[in-house]
Motif scaffolding. Structure first.
Motif, PDB file in Angstrom:
ATOM      1  N   GLY A  63       0.813  -1.208   0.000  1.00 14.15           N
ATOM      2  CA  GLY A  63       0.000   0.000   0.000  1.00 14.15           C
ATOM      3  C   GLY A  63       0.847   1.260   0.000  1.00 14.15           C
ATOM      4  N   LEU A  64       1.916   1.272   0.800  1.00 11.31           N
ATOM      5  CA  LEU A  64       2.808   2.441   0.842  1.00 11.31           C
ATOM      6  C   LEU A  64       3.517   2.635  -0.490  1.00 11.31           C
ATOM      7  CD1 LEU A  64       4.370   2.034   4.401  1.00 11.31           C
ATOM      8  CD2 LEU A  64       2.773   3.793   3.665  1.00 11.31           C
ATOM      9  N   ARG A  65       3.917   1.535  -1.112  1.00  9.00           N
ATOM     10  CA  ARG A  65       4.614   1.637  -2.386  1.00  9.00           C
ATOM     11  C   ARG A  65       3.685   2.152  -3.483  1.00  9.00           C
ATOM     12  NH1 ARG A  65       5.878  -3.377  -2.967  1.00  9.00           N
ATOM     13  NH2 ARG A  65       7.772  -3.235  -1.716  1.00  9.00           N
ATOM     14  N   ALA A  66       2.409   1.732  -3.442  1.00  9.85           N
ATOM     15  CA  ALA A  66       1.485   2.110  -4.508  1.00  9.85           C
ATOM     16  C   ALA A  66       0.893   3.501  -4.306  1.00  9.85           C
ATOM     17  CB  ALA A  66       0.363   1.074  -4.599  1.00  9.85           C
ATOM     18  N   GLU A  67       0.570   3.866  -3.038  1.00  5.41           N
ATOM     19  CA  GLU A  67      -0.174   5.108  -2.821  1.00  5.41           C
ATOM     20  C   GLU A  67       0.404   6.012  -1.735  1.00  5.41           C
ATOM     21  OE1 GLU A  67      -4.634   4.112  -4.032  1.00  5.41           O
ATOM     22  OE2 GLU A  67      -3.888   2.659  -2.577  1.00  5.41           O
ATOM     23  N   GLY A  68       1.506   5.623  -1.148  1.00  2.15           N
ATOM     24  CA  GLY A  68       2.221   6.517  -0.239  1.00  2.15           C
ATOM     25  C   GLY A  68       1.605   6.603   1.148  1.00  2.15           C
ATOM     26  N   TRP A  69       2.123   7.565   1.914  1.00  2.05           N
ATOM     27  CA  TRP A  69       1.697   7.723   3.311  1.00  2.05           C
ATOM     28  C   TRP A  69       0.238   8.145   3.470  1.00  2.05           C
ATOM     29  CZ3 TRP A  69       3.989   5.631   7.266  1.00  2.05           C
ATOM     30  CH2 TRP A  69       5.353   5.333   7.180  1.00  2.05           C
ATOM     31  N   PRO A  70      -0.337   8.894   2.515  1.00  4.28           N
ATOM     32  CA  PRO A  70      -1.772   9.185   2.654  1.00  4.28           C
ATOM     33  C   PRO A  70      -2.619   7.904   2.762  1.00  4.28           C
ATOM     34  CG  PRO A  70      -0.815  10.641   1.032  1.00  4.28           C
ATOM     35  CD  PRO A  70       0.254   9.667   1.399  1.00  4.28           C
ATOM     36  N   TRP A  71      -2.192   6.851   2.066  1.00  2.00           N
ATOM     37  CA  TRP A  71      -2.902   5.575   2.176  1.00  2.00           C
ATOM     38  C   TRP A  71      -2.840   5.052   3.605  1.00  2.00           C
ATOM     39  CZ3 TRP A  71      -0.786   0.946   3.778  1.00  2.00           C
ATOM     40  CH2 TRP A  71      -1.620  -0.181   3.686  1.00  2.00           C
ATOM     41  N   PHE A  72      -1.667   5.145   4.220  1.00  2.00           N
ATOM     42  CA  PHE A  72      -1.505   4.654   5.590  1.00  2.00           C
ATOM     43  C   PHE A  72      -2.406   5.432   6.550  1.00  2.00           C
ATOM     44  CE2 PHE A  72       0.601   4.531   9.749  1.00  2.00           C
ATOM     45  CZ  PHE A  72       0.718   3.155   9.921  1.00  2.00           C
ATOM     46  N   LYS A  73      -2.455   6.747   6.390  1.00  2.00           N
ATOM     47  CA  LYS A  73      -3.326   7.575   7.230  1.00  2.00           C
ATOM     48  C   LYS A  73      -4.786   7.185   7.030  1.00  2.00           C
ATOM     49  CE  LYS A  73      -2.611  11.961   7.290  1.00  2.00           C
ATOM     50  NZ  LYS A  73      -2.359  13.338   6.794  1.00  2.00           N
ATOM     51  N   PHE A  74      -5.166   6.916   5.784  1.00  2.00           N
ATOM     52  CA  PHE A  74      -6.539   6.493   5.485  1.00  2.00           C
ATOM     53  C   PHE A  74      -6.865   5.177   6.174  1.00  2.00           C
ATOM     54  CE2 PHE A  74      -8.470   3.345   2.558  1.00  2.00           C
ATOM     55  CZ  PHE A  74      -9.800   3.670   2.750  1.00  2.00           C
ATOM     56  N   ARG A  75      -5.978   4.210   6.086  1.00  2.00           N
ATOM     57  CA  ARG A  75      -6.231   2.912   6.707  1.00  2.00           C
ATOM     58  C   ARG A  75      -6.329   3.036   8.226  1.00  2.00           C
ATOM     59  NH1 ARG A  75      -8.683  -0.445   4.003  1.00  2.00           N
ATOM     60  NH2 ARG A  75      -8.074  -1.973   5.588  1.00  2.00           N
ATOM     61  N   LEU A  76      -5.438   3.840   8.809  1.00  2.00           N
ATOM     62  CA  LEU A  76      -5.451   4.019  10.262  1.00  2.00           C
ATOM     63  C   LEU A  76      -6.731   4.724  10.698  1.00  2.00           C
ATOM     64  CD1 LEU A  76      -3.943   3.730  12.939  1.00  2.00           C
ATOM     65  CD2 LEU A  76      -2.857   5.946  12.480  1.00  2.00           C
ATOM     66  N   ARG A  77      -7.121   5.765   9.977  1.00  2.00           N
ATOM     67  CA  ARG A  77      -8.344   6.492  10.315  1.00  2.00           C
ATOM     68  C   ARG A  77      -9.570   5.600  10.165  1.00  2.00           C
ATOM     69  NH1 ARG A  77      -9.170  11.794   6.947  1.00  2.00           N
ATOM     70  NH2 ARG A  77      -7.253  12.284   8.083  1.00  2.00           N
ATOM     71  N   SER A  78      -9.603   4.774   9.117  1.00  2.00           N
ATOM     72  CA  SER A  78     -10.739   3.870   8.904  1.00  2.00           C
ATOM     73  C   SER A  78     -10.860   2.871  10.042  1.00  2.00           C
ATOM     74  CB  SER A  78     -10.579   3.133   7.569  1.00  2.00           C
ATOM     75  OG  SER A  78     -10.558   4.030   6.489  1.00  2.00           O
ATOM     76  N   ARG A  79      -9.720   2.323  10.467  1.00  2.00           N
ATOM     77  CA  ARG A  79      -9.756   1.342  11.543  1.00  2.00           C
ATOM     78  C   ARG A  79     -10.207   1.985  12.852  1.00  2.00           C
ATOM     79  NH1 ARG A  79      -7.316  -3.549  11.932  1.00  2.00           N
ATOM     80  NH2 ARG A  79      -7.752  -3.533   9.700  1.00  2.00           N
ATOM     81  N   LEU A  80      -9.698   3.191  13.158  1.00  2.00           N
ATOM     82  CA  LEU A  80     -10.098   3.876  14.382  1.00  2.00           C
ATOM     83  C   LEU A  80     -11.581   4.257  14.351  1.00  2.00           C
ATOM     84  CD1 LEU A  80      -6.996   6.185  14.990  1.00  2.00           C
ATOM     85  CD2 LEU A  80      -7.604   4.093  16.216  1.00  2.00           C
ATOM     86  N   SER A  81     -12.063   4.706  13.194  1.00  2.00           N
ATOM     87  CA  SER A  81     -13.474   5.060  13.077  1.00  2.00           C
ATOM     88  C   SER A  81     -14.360   3.846  13.288  1.00  2.00           C
ATOM     89  CB  SER A  81     -13.758   5.672  11.699  1.00  2.00           C
ATOM     90  OG  SER A  81     -13.047   6.873  11.519  1.00  2.00           O
ATOM     91  N   SER A  82     -13.937   2.700  12.749  1.00  3.68           N
ATOM     92  CA  SER A  82     -14.712   1.472  12.919  1.00  3.68           C
ATOM     93  C   SER A  82     -14.779   1.071  14.387  1.00  3.68           C
ATOM     94  CB  SER A  82     -14.090   0.354  12.085  1.00  3.68           C
ATOM     95  OG  SER A  82     -14.770  -0.856  12.279  1.00  3.68           O
TER      96      SER A  82
END
Length: 440
Positions: A63-82
C-alpha cells in the motif's frame, strides 16, 4: 372432494446467488420475490468464500509503495473510526437496553420460509450438486465475486445479473458512479443482463438511468442505484415469468471493461465530492466538527444517569415521549439552506429503524392524545414543498412510515416559498426542476 393443485409447480423457480451481509434493499427485494405469486424462490445461496489475505506487513508495504503515506493515514483512520462506532453502539445497547432489529438471513428465513444455504465455496462440487438439486429455472446474481460457467449454466433458462452501470460503456467493477464521474458523465445506468463467461457482456433485458446531481456522492448514487435496481430487477423477473424475454444484444466492441479501483482511490473521490457538497449546501457547512461531537458525547455521558432516570420515570407512568423528526428537504442539490444529503438521511433513518420504533403520524397522535404511551417512539415528517423524491422512494420501498407535510398556502396563492429557497435562486427555476423530476 376436489384435488388440491400445487401452484408452486406453475411458478418460475428461482435461486439467488449472493455473498456478504444482507443490505436493507436486498432484504426487501428477497421478501417481495418470496411473496410474488408468479415466482417460486427456492433458495438463497450465500457464497462465504474469502480470498486468502497476504500477511499484514506485506499489505502495508504494498500500500505504501502504490499510494504513499496518505494511504496509511486512510487505513489508520478507517480502523479507528470502525472501533469508535462499535464502542458507541455497545454503549447504546448496554445503557439503553436496546438490541438492534434482527435483519439477518435467519430472520428472513423465519419471515418468508425461504431456504438459506451458506456454502464455503460456491464453485465447489458440493455446492454445484446442491444448486442442481434445487432444480432452478432462473438464477439471480445479487453481488459477490464473478461466477463461473459451472454455476450460471445450471438454471434451465440461465442466470441474470444486476450491473449498476450502463453497458457496454462501463462494464466491470468499481463503486457506483466512480468511473462515470471521472468521465464527466451526467447520468449513471442500472442494467439487468444475462450472466455470461465474459464480464457484464450478456444480452440486456432491462436498463434505466439516474441523473447525477450537483451534490451527488458515491454514497448517494449507490443508494439511488440500489433502490431503482431492486425494483427494476423484480419487474424484469416478473416479465420473464410471464413470457416476456426480449433482449438487446451488447456490442462488446464498444465501451471497455474496468477494473475496480483501490479502496483508497474511491475514498479520495468520495471525500472530494463531500467537500464539494459542503461548499454548496449551507446545512453541511454548519455541521459540528469532530471535536465538537466528542465534546457533546462527553457532556452526554455526564448527564446520562439523570436522563435515564427521567426516561424510566416517564415510561413507568406511561408517559414516554414521542420525538418528531422534521426534514425540510432531502436532496443532493442545493434545494434550500436546510437540505440534507440523501446518504446522511439514510444513515440516520437506518439507525433509528434498527434501534427504535418508528410510528405513523396517526398512531403518534393517538398515543399523545390518550396520554398513555409506554414506549419511546419516533415519527418522521418530510416538510414540503422541499425536494423529497428519493427520500420518499427509500421510505416507501423499505416500508418505514413517514408523513409528507405540504403547506398549501403558497400553492393556493401562487407565492414563492421563500423560506425554503437558497439565496439567489429563482423560485420558478426550482419549480421547473421539481416538475421535471416528477415527470410532469
Amino acid at each position: 372432494m376436489t384435488d388440491r393443485v400445487d401452484t408452486r409447480s406453475q411458478r418460475l423457480r428461482l435461486v439467488v446467488f449472493t455473498a456478504g451481509p444482507l443490505p436493507p434493499t436486498s432484504r426487501v427485494l428477497f421478501e417481495r420475490l418470496a411473496m410474488d405469486p408468479l415466482l417460486d424462490l427456492r433458495a438463497i445461496v450465500i457464497d462465504e468464500y474469502r480470498r486468502p489475505r497476504k500477511p499484514l506487513p506485506l499489505r502495508v508495504l504494498r500500500g505504501l509503495r502504490a499510494e504513499g503515506w496518505p494511504w496509511f493515514k486512510f487505513r489508520l483512520r478507517s480502523r479507528l473510526s470502525s472501533v469508535f462506532e462499535r464502542v458507541i453502539l455497545f454503549v447504546l445497547v448496554r445503557l439503553h437496553g436496546r438490541s438492534p432489529r434482527d435483519e439477518s438471513y435467519e430472520a428472513l428465513r423465519r419471515k418468508t420460509g425461504v431456504t438459506i444455504h451458506h456454502v464455503a465455496d460456491i464453485h465447489s462440487e458440493s455446492s454445484l450438486t446442491l444448486i442442481r438439486s434445487l432444480r432452478p429455472q432462473l438464477g439471480l446474481i445479487m453481488g459477490g465475486r464473478i461466477l463461473r460457467d459451472a454455476v450460471i449454466s445450471i438454471p434451465e433458462y440461465g442466470t441474470l445479473n444486476i450491473h449498476k452501470k450502463s453497458v457496454p460503456q462501463y462494464r466491470g467493477g468499481g463503486p457506483t458512479g466512480y468511473w462515470e464521474i471521472h468521465a464527466g458523465e451526467r447520468e449513471i445506468g442500472v442494467t439487468i443482463h444475462y450472466a455470461t463467461s465474459q464480464v457484464d457482456a450478456g444480452p440486456v433485458l432491462a436498463e434505466a438511468t439516474i441523473p447525477i446531481e450537483e451534490c451527488d456522492t458515491l454514497a448517494s448514487l449507490g443508494i439511488k442505484a440500489d433502490l431503482l435496481g431492486a425494483k427494476l430487477y423484480h419487474h424484469t423477473v416478473r416479465r420473464f415469468a410471464l413470457g416476456d424475454r426480449q433482449v438487446t444484444p451488447q456490442d462488446t466492441k464498444r465501451g471497455r471493461t474496468y477494473r475496480s479501483p483501490s479502496e483508497f482511490s474511491a475514498y479520495k473521490l468520495q471525500t472530494n465530492l463531500k467537500q464539494k457538497a459542503t461548499q454548496l449546501m449551507a446545512v453541511r457547512r454548519g455541521r459540528t466538527s469532530r471535536r465538537g461531537r466528542l465534546r457533546f458525547l462527553l457532556h452526554y455521558a455526564v448527564v446520562h444517569p439523570l436522563l435515564l432516570s427521567i426516561r424510566k420515570l416517564l415510561t413507568n407512568h406511561r408517559g414516554a415521549p414521542i420525538d418528531i423528526l422534521v426534514y425540510s428537504a432531502v436532496a443532493n442539490h442545493s434545494t434550500n439552506q436546510r437540505s440534507v444529503l440523501l446518504e446522511d438521511f439514510v444513515e440516520q433513518v437506518e439507525f433509528f429503524h434498527r434501534y427504535f420504533e418508528i410510528v405513523p403520524l396517526d398512531e403518534a397522535s393517538e398515543r399523545l392524545r390518550s396520554e398513555i404511551n409506554g414506549r419511546i417512539a419516533l415519527e418522521i415528517t418530510l416538510y414540503g414543498p422541499g425536494d423529497h423524491f428519493w427520500a420518499v422512494e427509500y421510505m416507501r420501498y423499505l416500508g418505514i412510515p413517514a408523513s409528507l407535510f405540504i403547506p398549501t398556502g403558497h400553492v393556493r396563492k401562487g407565492e414563492e416559498a421563500r423560506h425554503i429557497l437558497p439565496a439567489g435562486e429563482d423560485g420558478r427555476l426550482r419549480r421547473a426542476r421539481h416538475h421535471a423530476l416528477l415527470g410532469e
